[in-house]
Design a protein around this motif. Structure first.
Motif, PDB file in Angstrom:
ATOM      1  N   UNK A   4       1.063  -1.616  -0.057  1.00  0.00           N
ATOM      2  CA  UNK A   4       0.360  -0.307  -0.042  1.00  0.00           C
ATOM      3  C   UNK A   4       0.416   1.322   0.058  1.00  0.00           C
ATOM      4  N   UNK A   5       2.103   1.046   0.694  1.00  0.00           N
ATOM      5  CA  UNK A   5       3.045   2.259   0.747  1.00  0.00           C
ATOM      6  C   UNK A   5       3.839   2.870  -0.461  1.00  0.00           C
ATOM      7  N   UNK A   6       3.670   1.169  -1.005  1.00  0.00           N
ATOM      8  CA  UNK A   6       4.152   2.144  -2.866  1.00  0.00           C
ATOM      9  C   UNK A   6       3.218   2.149  -3.604  1.00  0.00           C
ATOM     10  N   UNK A   7       2.384   1.705  -3.805  1.00  0.00           N
ATOM     11  CA  UNK A   7       1.123   2.258  -4.144  1.00  0.00           C
ATOM     12  C   UNK A   7       0.886   3.754  -4.055  1.00  0.00           C
ATOM     13  N   UNK A   8       0.570   4.424  -2.561  1.00  0.00           N
ATOM     14  CA  UNK A   8       0.857   5.513  -2.405  1.00  0.00           C
ATOM     15  C   UNK A   8       1.973   6.380  -3.061  1.00  0.00           C
ATOM     16  N   UNK A   9       3.139   5.696  -2.788  1.00  0.00           N
ATOM     17  CA  UNK A   9       4.335   7.041  -3.071  1.00  0.00           C
ATOM     18  C   UNK A   9       3.761   6.446  -5.329  1.00  0.00           C
ATOM     19  N   UNK A  10       3.201   5.695  -5.567  1.00  0.00           N
ATOM     20  CA  UNK A  10       3.425   5.873  -7.484  1.00  0.00           C
ATOM     21  C   UNK A  10       2.540   6.651  -7.523  1.00  0.00           C
ATOM     22  N   UNK A  11       1.268   6.850  -6.686  1.00  0.00           N
ATOM     23  CA  UNK A  11       0.381   7.850  -6.367  1.00  0.00           C
ATOM     24  C   UNK A  11       0.964   9.424  -7.200  1.00  0.00           C
ATOM     25  N   UNK A  12       1.697   9.342  -5.659  1.00  0.00           N
ATOM     26  CA  UNK A  12       2.053  10.460  -5.492  1.00  0.00           C
ATOM     27  C   UNK A  12       3.161  11.216  -7.124  1.00  0.00           C
ATOM     28  N   UNK A  13       3.641  10.072  -7.282  1.00  0.00           N
ATOM     29  CA  UNK A  13       4.957  10.761  -8.027  1.00  0.00           C
ATOM     30  C   UNK A  13       4.304  10.733  -9.373  1.00  0.00           C
ATOM     31  N   UNK A  14       3.162  10.190  -9.486  1.00  0.00           N
ATOM     32  CA  UNK A  14       2.117  10.273 -11.014  1.00  0.00           C
ATOM     33  C   UNK A  14       1.188  11.948 -11.149  1.00  0.00           C
ATOM     34  N   UNK A  15       1.141  12.276  -9.530  1.00  0.00           N
ATOM     35  CA  UNK A  15       0.299  13.591  -9.244  1.00  0.00           C
ATOM     36  C   UNK A  15       1.412  14.287  -9.602  1.00  0.00           C
ATOM     37  N   UNK A  16       2.252  14.262  -9.163  1.00  0.00           N
ATOM     38  CA  UNK A  16       3.101  15.300  -9.346  1.00  0.00           C
ATOM     39  C   UNK A  16       3.797  15.677 -10.819  1.00  0.00           C
ATOM     40  N   UNK A  17       3.533  14.454 -11.546  1.00  0.00           N
ATOM     41  CA  UNK A  17       4.258  14.750 -13.089  1.00  0.00           C
ATOM     42  C   UNK A  17       3.225  15.197 -13.754  1.00  0.00           C
ATOM     43  N   UNK A  18       2.107  14.659 -13.641  1.00  0.00           N
ATOM     44  CA  UNK A  18       0.977  14.988 -14.084  1.00  0.00           C
ATOM     45  C   UNK A  18       0.972  17.256 -13.708  1.00  0.00           C
ATOM     46  N   UNK A  19       1.162  17.175 -12.911  1.00  0.00           N
ATOM     47  CA  UNK A  19       1.191  18.648 -12.360  1.00  0.00           C
ATOM     48  C   UNK A  19       2.486  19.180 -13.261  1.00  0.00           C
ATOM     49  N   UNK A  20       3.612  18.822 -12.786  1.00  0.00           N
ATOM     50  CA  UNK A  20       4.667  19.049 -14.408  1.00  0.00           C
ATOM     51  C   UNK A  20       4.364  19.035 -15.471  1.00  0.00           C
ATOM     52  N   UNK A  21       3.425  18.342 -15.942  1.00  0.00           N
ATOM     53  CA  UNK A  21       3.106  18.101 -17.550  1.00  0.00           C
ATOM     54  C   UNK A  21       1.931  19.063 -17.571  1.00  0.00           C
ATOM     55  N   UNK A  22       1.224  19.469 -16.702  1.00  0.00           N
ATOM     56  CA  UNK A  22       0.478  20.432 -17.038  1.00  0.00           C
ATOM     57  C   UNK A  22       1.306  21.626 -16.945  1.00  0.00           C
ATOM     58  N   UNK A  23       1.954  22.594 -15.991  1.00  0.00           N
ATOM     59  CA  UNK A  23       2.925  23.523 -15.896  1.00  0.00           C
ATOM     60  C   UNK A  23       3.184  24.138 -16.961  1.00  0.00           C
ATOM     61  N   UNK A  24       4.085  23.265 -17.395  1.00  0.00           N
ATOM     62  CA  UNK A  24       5.613  23.022 -18.577  1.00  0.00           C
ATOM     63  C   UNK A  24       4.017  23.218 -19.407  1.00  0.00           C
ATOM     64  N   UNK A  25       3.821  22.408 -20.384  1.00  0.00           N
ATOM     65  CA  UNK A  25       3.289  22.491 -21.247  1.00  0.00           C
ATOM     66  C   UNK A  25       2.022  23.912 -21.364  1.00  0.00           C
TER      67      UNK A  25
END
Length: 761
Positions: A4-25
Motif C-alpha cells: 500500500x505504501x508503494x502504491x501511495x508513493x507511485x500515485x504521489x509521483x504520478x500526481x506530481x508528474x501530471x502537475x509538472x506536465x500541465x505546468x510546463x505545457x
C-alpha cells in the motif's frame, strides 16, 4: 515498505508528474502565443515607415500572419503523422534553433524602398523573407504541443482543447501590453532584444515538453490510441463548415476594423480593440465550463446582426462612443457564436491537428477576402455587410420551423418587398422622398424582421441570410450622408467626396475627418468663378496661411516651397506667380481625385501642370537637394490616424537639411485624438531648431473654415518674420520630461493621454 505504501508513493509521483506536465505545457503554449502576437505589432511598426504609416499595412500584415499560421498548422499536422515519437520533437527543435539564428528581427536587405504599385504583394514578400522562418516555427507550436500533450499520459490528454484558451490568453495579453507597456517604455531595438530573449526561453520550454513526452509511458499513448480507434473521421462537409465558421469572424475582424477606422473615427490604436475581442472569444469558447452558454450566444447573435444593421443605417457621427461600442459589442457576439459552433463540433483529440488546419485555413480565407481582395474590388467597405450577411449562415441547421406550412410564402413576399423598396431609387419622385425621409425606420424594421425570424419562428438560416441581405442592400440604396457621395479607395484608405445637398460645397473626407473643401456655388446659387479661395485649414487667416504670408514677406521675393501631403490640392491656390511649389504625395488616387475638376478645381485652375512626386515622403523627400526650400509644409497630420515616421527626430533632420539658410518648417498637427504639438517641438529642439505654436481656439468652424494647430520651426526668430512677435504664435520650449520621438521610439498612447488631459482643462 508495504504494497500500500508503494502504491501511495507511485500515485504521489504520478500526481506530481501530471502537475509538472500541465505546468510546463501550459507555460510553453502561453509564451509561444505571447511571442506570436507581440511580434506582429513589433515588426509591423518597423515596416510602417516604408508605406506612409497606412492602416492597410496592418491588414496586409494580418493576411500574412494568418497565411503563415496555416503553414505552421499544416506542418504540425503532417509532423504528427510520423509513427516515431522522437522524430517530431527532434525536427521541431532543429527548426526552432535554426530560426533563432536569424534573430534579432530585421528588415531583409534589398527591401528598403517599395515599388510604385503592388504594395500588398511587396509587403507580403518583405514579411516572408524577413520574419517568415521564426514566425512559421512559432505558428506550429499551439497544435503541435497540444498533440504532444495528448500523448503525454496526462489525465486531461483526451480533451486538450482547454490549452487553446491558454494560448489565446497569451495572445490577448501580448496585444494589450504592447501599446500600454512595451511601446511607451522601450525602443524598437530594446523590444527586439527582449523578444529574442523570449524566443530562447521558449526553445528551453519546448525542449522540456519534448523530454516529458519521450519519458511518458508508451502504454499511455497506446491506451489512448485504442480508445480513439473507434472515433469516426470528421466528414468533409463538417470540415468545410469549420473553414466557413473560421473564415467569417476572421474576415469580420478586418472588415469591422476598416469600417470603424474609415467611416466612424480614424482614431489611433483602434485596431487593438476588435482584435482583442476576437482573441477573447477563443479563450471563452474553449474553456471547460464556458462563461457564456453557447445557446445564449445563439439567441443573441440575430440581435447582434440586427444591431449592426441599425448602426449602419444611423451612420457614425451622432454618438461616437455609442457607435464604436455598438459595432464592437455586436462583433464580439457574432464571433462568439461562430467560434462556439467550432468548439461544439470539435473532433476527438486524434483529429486535433487536422481541426486546427481547417481553422487556420478558414482564417486565411477570411483575411484574404477582407484584407486583399475587397480593397481592390470595392470602392467602399463592402466586405463588412457581405460578411455580416454570411454570419447568418453560421447558425446551426434549424430544427422545427414554426409555421412551416406557410414558410414557402416567405420567398415571394421578401422578393416583392425588396423590389418595392429598391425600385423607387431608379425613379425620383414623392415615393423616393418619403422613403429617404423614413430610411432609418424602414431599414431597422427589415433588420428586426431578420431577428424575429430567428428567435420567434426558428426559421432556417437561409431565410435569415436573405432578409439580412435585403436590409444591407437598402443601406447602400439609401445612404445616410447628406448630399451626393462618391468614394475612392486605394491601398491607403477610402476617401469620400461629398457634394452638399445644396451643391454649394465639395468636401473631401476620410471617415468623419475633413481633409479639404471647395466652394462651388455662391450663396445666391450662382457658380463660383475665378481662382478658388483656400478654406478649411488653409484659409489666409489660419496657421498655415499666416506662415506662408510671413515667410513670403520676410524673403521679399518668390518662394520655393515643398508640401508633403496633397489632399484636395487646396494649397495650389496659395502660391503666387513666379513661385516654385513642389508636392509630395504617397497615394496616386488622391492625386487623380484632386486633379479632376468634377471633384475639385484648385489644381486645374491654379497649377494645372502640377506633377506631384509619388511615394513615401521619408524616402522621396530625402532625395531632394540640400538647402533649397524657404518653407516646408508637412500636411500629413490632419487625419486622425498619423504617419508617425514623419514626426521623428530623424525626419526633422531631413527637413532641416533641405531648408534654405533662413528657411522654416511648418507642420499641421490638428487632431481630435492626439496632442502632437509637443512632439514636433521636441523633435525640432533635438535638431537645434526653435518652435512657435499656433493653436487657434475659436468658434469659427462654420462655412468650412476650421480652427487649426500649426507648429513652425526655424533656426532663429528672424527666419519666421512677423510670426516671432505675434500674440497668436507662442514660442514653446521642449518638455524635459517628454521623450523625443525617433525612428526607434514613439509613444502614441502618451499623445492620446495628453489630448484627453487637455480636453479636461
Amino acid at each position: 515498505m508495504g504494497l500500500s505504501d508503494s502504491s501511495v508513493a507511485t500515485d504521489a509521483a504520478s500526481v506530481a508528474r501530471n502537475r509538472l506536465v500541465l505546468a510546463v505545457y501550459t507555460a510553453a503554449i502561453f509564451v509561444s502565443a505571447l511571442l506570436l502576437f507581440s511580434v506582429q505589432p513589433l515588426f509591423t511598426k518597423m515596416v510602417l515607415p516604408r508605406l506612409g504609416g497606412s492602416p492597410a499595412v496592418w491588414s496586409v500584415a494580418m493576411v500574412f500572419f494568418q497565411s503563415l499560421l496555416l503553414g505552421g498548422y499544416a506542418y504540425a499536422h503532417y509532423l504528427m503523422q510520423l509513427k516515431n515519437r522522437m522524430l517530431p520533437v527532434a525536427i521541431h527543435l532543429v527548426l526552432l534553433v535554426v530560426a533563432l539564428l536569424t534573430l534579432p528581427l530585421s528588415i531583409a536587405g534589398g527591401w528598403g524602398e517599395p515599388p510604385t504599385s503592388g504594395y500588398a504583394l511587396w509587403l507580403l514578400g518583405l514579411f516572408a523573407v524577413s520574419i517568415g522562418l521564426p514566425f512559421f516555427a512559432l505558428a506550429a507550436n499551439n497544435p503541435l504541443l497540444q498533440a504532444w500533450f495528448v500523448r503525454s499520459g496526462h489525465p486531461n490528454g483526451p480533451d486538450p482543447y482547454f490549452l487553446y484558451a491558454s494560448s489565446n490568453i497569451g495572445s490577448f495579453l501580448a496585444l494589450l501590453s504592447y501599446p500600454v507597456l512595451l511601446e511607451p517604455m522601450f525602443t524598437l531595438r530594446t523590444q527586439n532584444l527582449i523578444w529574442t530573449g523570449g524566443y530562447g526561453l521558449l526553445i528551453v520550454l519546448i525542449a522540456a515538453c519534448g523530454v516529458l513526452l519521450l519519458r511518458s509511458p508508451v502504454m499511455a499513448e497506446r491506451d489512448l490510441q485504442t480508445e480513439e480507434a473507434d472515433a469516426p473521421a470528421p466528414p468533409w462537409m463538417l470540415r468545410a463548415r469549420w473553414i466557413f465558421l473560421a473564415a467569417v469572424p476572421s474576415g469580420l475582424l478586418i472588415a469591422v476594423t476598416a469600417h470603424i477606422s474609415t467611416d466612424v473615427a480614424a482614431a489611433p490604436l483602434l485596431w487593438v480593440l476588435p482584435l482583442s475581442l476576437y482573441l477573447l472569444t477563443w479563450v471563452l469558447v474553449f474553456q471547460s465550463r464556458p462563461l457564456l452558454p453557447h445557446k445564449w450566444v445563439l439567441l443573441m447573435q440575430p440581435l447582434a446582426i440586427a444591431g449592426v444593421i441599425a448602426l449602419l443605417a444611423f451612420g457614425g457621427e451622432q454618438n461616437l462612443l455609442l457607435t464604436l461600442g455598438g459595432h464592437q459589442l455586436c462583433f464580439f457576439v457574432i464571433a462568439m457564436a461562430c467560434h462556439g459552433e467550432l468548439a461544439r463540433t470539435r473532433p476527438a483529440a486524434k483529429y486535433l491537428t487536422g481541426f486546427y488546419v481547417a481553422l487556420s485555413f478558414g482564417g486565411m480565407v477570411g483575411g484574404l477576402f477582407a484584407g486583399l481582395i475587397a480593397p481592390f474590388t470595392f470602392s467602399w467597405i463592402a466586405e463588412y455587410p457581405i460578411l455580416l450577411a454570411c454570419a447568418a449562415l453560421c447558425r446551426p441547421p434549424g430544427g422545427n420551423e414554426r409555421l412551416a406550412r406557410w414558410g414557402w410564402w416567405y420567398w415571394p413576399l421578401l422578393a416583392a418587398l425588396a423590389v418595392a423598396l429598391i425600385a423607387p431609387t431608379y425613379h425620383p419622385g414623392k415615393v423616393l422622398t418619403w422613403l429617404e425621409t423614413h430610411r432609418v425606420w424602414i431599414i431597422g424594421a427589415v433588420g428586426v424582421l431578420s431577428a424575429l425570424l430567428a428567435l420567434g419562428l426558428n426559421a432556417n438560416r437561409w431565410k435569415i441570410f436573405a432578409t439580412v441581405a435585403v436590409a444591407l442592400a437598402l443601406i447602400r440604396a439609401y445612404p445616410s450622408d447628406d448630399g451626393r457621395v462618391e468614394t475612392v479607395r486605394s491601398f491607403f484608405g477610402v476617401h469620400k467626396i461629398v457634394v452638399t445637398s445644396n451643391g454649394q460645397y465639395h468636401v473631401l473626407m476620410h471617415g468623419t475627418t475633413i481633409h479639404g473643401a471647395e466652394k462651388y456655388q455662391n450663396d445666391d446659387g450662382t457658380p463660383v468663378t475665378g481662382r478658388p479661395e483656400p478654406i478649411t485649414y488653409y484659409h489666409k487667416d489660419g496657421g498655415i496661411g499666416q506662415a506662408i504670408a510671413a515667410i513670403r514677406e520676410r524673403k521679399g521675393s518668390p518662394l520655393r516651397v515643398a508640401v508633403i501631403g496633397l489632399g484636395s490640392g487646396t494649397l495650389a491656390c496659395a502660391a503666387e506667380p513666379g513661385e516654385t511649389w513642389k508636392y509630395f504625395e504617397i497615394d496616386q488616387t488622391m492625386v487623380d481625385t484632386a486633379k479632376d475638376p468634377k471633384y475639385f478645381s484648385f489644381i486645374s485652375k491654379c497649377d494645372p501642370d502640377m506633377k506631384p512626386v509619388i511615394g513615401d515622403a521619408r524616402l522621396t523627400f530625402a532625395k531632394e537637394p540640400a538647402g533649397i526650400y524657404d518653407l516646408i509644409i508637412v500636411d500629413a497630420y490632419s487625419s486622425d490616424a498619423i504617419p508617425i515616421h514623419l514626426a521623428t527626430e530623424e525626419a526633422m533632420e531631413i527637413y532641416k537639411e533641405r531648408l534654405a539658410p533662413q528657411g522654416a518648417v511648418a507642420m499641421h498637427v490638428s487632431n481630435r485624438h492626439l496632442e502632437l504639438s509637443s512632439v514636433v517641438v521636441g523633435i525640432a529642439d533635438a535638431n537645434d531648431l526653435k518652435s512657435w505654436v499656433y493653436n487657434e481656439d475659436t468658434n469659427r468652424d462654420s462655412e468650412y473654415i476650421f480652427s487649426t494647430t500649426v507648429v513652425i520651426s526655424a533656426r532663429a526668430d528672424a527666419d519666421i518674420g512677423k510670426l516671432a512677435t505675434s500674440d497668436q504664435w507662442a514660442l514653446t520650449e521642449a518638455e524635459d520630461d517628454q521623450r523625443v520621438w525617433t525612428d526607434d521610439y514613439s509613444n502614441v498612447l502618451g499623445a492620446v493621454w495628453r489630448r484627453l488631459k487637455k480636453g479636461e482643462e
